[in-house]
Structures are given as structure tokens and as C-alpha cells.
Design a protein around this motif. Sequence first.
Motif, PDB file in Angstrom:
ATOM      1  N   LYS A   1      -4.183   7.379   0.095  1.00 43.51           N
ATOM      2  CA  LYS A   1      -3.681   5.931   0.129  1.00 43.51           C
ATOM      3  C   LYS A   1      -4.023   5.353  -1.202  1.00 43.51           C
ATOM      4  O   LYS A   1      -5.106   5.613  -1.752  1.00 43.51           O
ATOM      5  CB  LYS A   1      -4.636   5.250   1.088  1.00 43.51           C
ATOM      6  N   MET A   2      -3.024   4.653  -1.848  1.00 43.05           N
ATOM      7  CA  MET A   2      -3.236   4.067  -3.019  1.00 43.05           C
ATOM      8  C   MET A   2      -2.942   2.495  -2.844  1.00 43.05           C
ATOM      9  O   MET A   2      -2.099   2.031  -2.182  1.00 43.05           O
ATOM     10  CB  MET A   2      -2.169   4.515  -4.121  1.00 43.05           C
ATOM     11  N   VAL A   3      -3.916   1.761  -3.470  1.00 39.71           N
ATOM     12  CA  VAL A   3      -4.124   0.368  -3.144  1.00 39.71           C
ATOM     13  C   VAL A   3      -4.087  -0.354  -4.460  1.00 39.71           C
ATOM     14  O   VAL A   3      -4.675  -0.030  -5.205  1.00 39.71           O
ATOM     15  CB  VAL A   3      -5.362  -0.183  -2.092  1.00 39.71           C
TER      16      VAL A   3
ATOM     17  N   THR B   1       0.791  -1.414   0.076  1.00 31.56           N
ATOM     18  CA  THR B   1       0.148  -0.167   0.102  1.00 31.56           C
ATOM     19  C   THR B   1       0.814   1.235   0.026  1.00 31.56           C
ATOM     20  O   THR B   1       2.064   1.339   0.705  1.00 31.56           O
ATOM     21  CB  THR B   1      -1.117   0.028   1.164  1.00 31.56           C
ATOM     22  N   MET B   2       0.442   2.328  -0.879  1.00 27.66           N
ATOM     23  CA  MET B   2       1.325   3.372  -0.937  1.00 27.66           C
ATOM     24  C   MET B   2       0.596   4.516  -0.196  1.00 27.66           C
ATOM     25  O   MET B   2      -0.659   4.776  -0.512  1.00 27.66           O
ATOM     26  CB  MET B   2       1.642   3.848  -2.374  1.00 27.66           C
ATOM     27  N   TYR B   3       1.270   5.460   0.338  1.00 26.90           N
ATOM     28  CA  TYR B   3       0.849   6.679   0.882  1.00 26.90           C
ATOM     29  C   TYR B   3       1.383   8.022   0.230  1.00 26.90           C
ATOM     30  O   TYR B   3       2.725   7.911   0.213  1.00 26.90           O
ATOM     31  CB  TYR B   3       0.833   6.599   2.319  1.00 26.90           C
ATOM     32  N   VAL B   4       0.675   8.708   0.211  1.00 29.17           N
ATOM     33  CA  VAL B   4       1.140  10.025  -0.792  1.00 29.17           C
ATOM     34  C   VAL B   4       0.872  11.389   0.182  1.00 29.17           C
ATOM     35  O   VAL B   4      -0.464  11.453   0.618  1.00 29.17           O
ATOM     36  CB  VAL B   4       0.610  10.185  -2.142  1.00 29.17           C
ATOM     37  N   VAL B   5       1.994  12.025   0.031  1.00 31.73           N
ATOM     38  CA  VAL B   5       1.623  13.614   0.616  1.00 31.73           C
ATOM     39  C   VAL B   5       1.125  14.399  -0.380  1.00 31.73           C
ATOM     40  O   VAL B   5       1.926  14.790  -1.263  1.00 31.73           O
ATOM     41  CB  VAL B   5       2.886  14.181   1.395  1.00 31.73           C
ATOM     42  N   ASP B   6      -0.184  14.703  -0.273  1.00 30.29           N
ATOM     43  CA  ASP B   6      -0.745  15.577  -1.273  1.00 30.29           C
ATOM     44  C   ASP B   6      -0.611  16.968  -0.578  1.00 30.29           C
ATOM     45  O   ASP B   6      -1.795  17.427  -0.181  1.00 30.29           O
ATOM     46  CB  ASP B   6      -2.177  15.253  -1.606  1.00 30.29           C
ATOM     47  N   LYS B   7       0.276  17.745  -0.865  1.00 30.76           N
ATOM     48  CA  LYS B   7       0.807  18.953  -0.132  1.00 30.76           C
ATOM     49  C   LYS B   7      -0.348  19.901  -0.208  1.00 30.76           C
ATOM     50  O   LYS B   7      -0.729  20.639   0.701  1.00 30.76           O
ATOM     51  CB  LYS B   7       1.971  19.324  -0.665  1.00 30.76           C
ATOM     52  N   ALA B   8      -0.694  20.407  -1.549  1.00 31.82           N
ATOM     53  CA  ALA B   8      -1.622  21.422  -1.525  1.00 31.82           C
ATOM     54  C   ALA B   8      -3.102  21.169  -1.389  1.00 31.82           C
ATOM     55  O   ALA B   8      -3.663  22.097  -0.953  1.00 31.82           O
ATOM     56  CB  ALA B   8      -1.578  22.114  -2.990  1.00 31.82           C
TER      57      ALA B   8
END
Length: 210
Positions: free
Chosen positions: A206-208, A193-200
Motif C-alpha cells: 500500500k502506498m499513501v 491510495t495506491m496498491y501494488v502487486v509485489d509478485k516475488a
Amino acid sequence: AGTVTTILGWVIPFPQGITIDKNTGKFYLVSALPSASNNKLYEVSPGGVMTTRTLSVPVISGGIAMDSQGNLVIADNGSSNVYKVNTSNWAVTQIAGLAGTTGQTDGVGQNARFEHPWGIAVDASDNIYVAGCGHLFDAPTIAANASNIRRIEAGTNKVTTIAGGAVQGYLDGSGTAAKFTVPTGIAIAPGGTMYVVDKANHRIRKMVSP
């Protein structure tokens, strides 16, 4: 137990990326400030001793990770490319993108293009994931078409856009139907599972895998 210990009080200006070698306990730092990062990365021993490592290419980094072979993988924000560093001899190998050339082209190796990438992560199979958004220093420019997640396939260096598209926004969905605005960080959990900092967007996404 939540105890915080200071290993080094001052290391480098604007440290942007950090990764650890689980086998040796050493960790590696890169700076996003050109004057501090020019052809350099920084190795720190478990005891807190820092060694400056000089590379054959400039490093204006967005992020740094380590693959299963002990190589450092760096997303170069300044040069818009991704390369690998052998920690035994500090040799640099180009993985994807072309230094000094920007774009959003999927393709193999140097035929692919990136737009000043930031976050980077490596999965258990040594596939590389890159989060991009633009150049944030000197003349800051957020690249609207670069708010996406790219995948570099292990062994082939084939680059594919797997999430986000050419338009910024905030939208959950599958693959390129999803929208991000300035993704700057990415991490992969043991299960993939990937986790992304979506700054703005001020969110952790979360990406599955399907």
C-alpha cells in the motif's frame, strides 16, 4: 451479490491487461503474447461482442488503463515504453520512453527510459503510474534495478521514480527507500491510495501520499 457471469468463453491467449470505459461500458483487453498482440488490442461491448482494433505500433503489453479523456494508456512490456491510444480514431501517441531502448532514466517524454514495464494505472488528474520488473517472455530476464514505481506527470510527461530503487528486496519505507521485488500490478483507489502487486514477495503493498 458475488455472482460470476462469463461474457466470453475464450477471448485471446495470455490476456495481460484489462480496463473499462465507465461511460460506455466497453472494456479493452491486451495480450502479452507477441503472436496474439502484434499491432492489436481488443474491444468488447457490454453485450460481449469483441472487435479487434489494429494499431500503428506493436503491442506486447504489460498493462492497460484509461484516462479521464477516454484514451487508453498502455505499458508496452516488449518495447519498454508507454503510449496513449485515442479510441475515436485509434491513433497512437508516444508518452514516455523510447521503443526498443531499455534503462532506468528519469526525464521528460522520450528522454526517459523503462525496463520492460508491467502494471499501469491512471489517477484522477491523469498522472500515470508504472510498475516495472523486466521481460518475462522469450528469454525471461528479471531486471533487478527495475523493481520500482514510476510516475509520468500529466501535461508534461515528466517521469520520476517515486518508490523503490536500484536494489530488489522487501522493505517498507518512504519513496525510494522502500524495496520491491518484481512489482507487476498497480491500482489506485478513489482517494489516491495506491496498491501494488509485489509478485516475488507474495505481497500486496500500500502506498499513501504524504
